[in-house]
Design an enzyme around this catalytic site. Structure first.
Site, short mmCIF file in Angstrom:
data_model
loop_
_atom_site.label_atom_id
_atom_site.label_comp_id
_atom_site.label_asym_id
_atom_site.label_seq_id
_atom_site.Cartn_x
_atom_site.Cartn_y
_atom_site.Cartn_z
N MET A 93 -24.72 -84.04 -55.72
CA MET A 93 -24.68 -84.47 -57.12
C MET A 93 -25.45 -85.78 -57.36
SD MET A 93 -23.25 -81.83 -58.19
CE MET A 93 -22.68 -82.01 -59.86
N ASN A 110 -32.16 -75.62 -54.47
CA ASN A 110 -30.90 -76.05 -55.10
C ASN A 110 -30.21 -74.83 -55.70
OD1 ASN A 110 -28.93 -77.84 -56.26
ND2 ASN A 110 -29.96 -77.60 -58.23
N HIS A 112 -27.73 -73.94 -58.89
CA HIS A 112 -27.28 -74.54 -60.14
C HIS A 112 -26.43 -73.52 -60.90
CE1 HIS A 112 -27.31 -77.19 -63.60
NE2 HIS A 112 -27.54 -76.14 -64.34
N ASP A 148 -33.66 -79.59 -62.42
CA ASP A 148 -33.27 -78.19 -62.64
C ASP A 148 -34.39 -77.34 -63.25
OD1 ASP A 148 -30.73 -78.83 -61.70
OD2 ASP A 148 -29.94 -79.25 -63.69
N GLU A 177 -22.66 -67.29 -56.74
CA GLU A 177 -23.41 -68.34 -56.03
C GLU A 177 -23.40 -68.05 -54.53
OE1 GLU A 177 -22.61 -72.44 -57.03
OE2 GLU A 177 -21.84 -71.89 -58.99
#
Ligand code: GAR
Length: 194
Positions: A93, A110, A112, A148, A177
């Site tokens: 984070m 990453n 998200h 992002d 995820e």
């Protein structure tokens, strides 16, 4: 099989995506292995989880460093010492500097919790509900200097239900995820060995 790609996983907390990567990497044909887990938070639960799974895990408390350049230099030094070739952010984070991202360009992923490019940033589940979205989901993408916004490797969609609250929605997204992150890592790791 050619040698497995050595992955470094960066976490800040629970580490359930990290666990999904470690578990997938137990597979005989998986093209990567988790060589090192790093956390900017010494209290991150994922550190103990990684060690229990036999994976080296190290805390690099952000507050111990003079600033972001020193912190990121320590992360890169630890990753390089472990022979890491690809970095996976898994609930990490902190926003990384352009220099760090450039060091790992094409080798940093990453996950998200939204269907990027929608809902960048934080509190994605709450925002999906507030905006009455019919669909939500998660995205694995390459990390670039823009938050992002890097090229997308994999996405999974989740239907929003009328009785959802943020926790229920987050739990269903999290299942996805854990499914797509290992697949995305495998895809990128195989490409690195071509
Ligand atoms: C995950 O939902 C991940 O997508 C999200 O934090 C959670 C970490 O859970 N990441 C972000 O919001 C990054 N902007 P985990 O520690 O159990 O993997």
């Amino acid at each position: 099989m050619t040698s497995r790609v050595r992955a470094g996983v960066l976490i800040s907390g629970r580490g359930s995506n990290m666990t999904a990567l470690i578990d997938a990497a137990r597979g005989a044909d998986f093209p990567a292995r988790v060589a090192l887990v790093l956390s900017d938070k010494p209290e991150a639960a994922g550190l103990a989880t990684a060690r229990a799974a036999g994976v080296a895990a190290q805390a690099l408390p952000y507050r111990d460093y003079a600033g972001k350049p020193a912190f990121e230099a320590a992360m890169t030094a630890a990753l390089e010492a472990a022979g890491v070739e690809i970095v996976c952010l898994a609930g990490f984070m902190r926003i990384l500097s352009a220099d760090f991202v450039e060091r790992w360009r094409g080798r940093i992923l990453n996950i998200h919790p939204s269907l990027l490019p929608d809902l960048k940033g934080l509190h994605t589940h709450e925002r999906a509900l507030a905006e009455a979205r019919a669909e939500h989901g998660c995205t694995v993408h390459f990390v670039t200097a823009d938050l992002d916004a890097g090229p997308i490797v994999a996405q999974a969609r989740v239907a929003v239900r009328p009785d959802d609250d943020a926790d229920r929605l987050a739990a269903r997204v999290l299942v996805e995820e854990h499914r797509i992150y290992p697949k995305a890592l495998a895809t990128v790791a195989r490409a690195l060995r071509l």
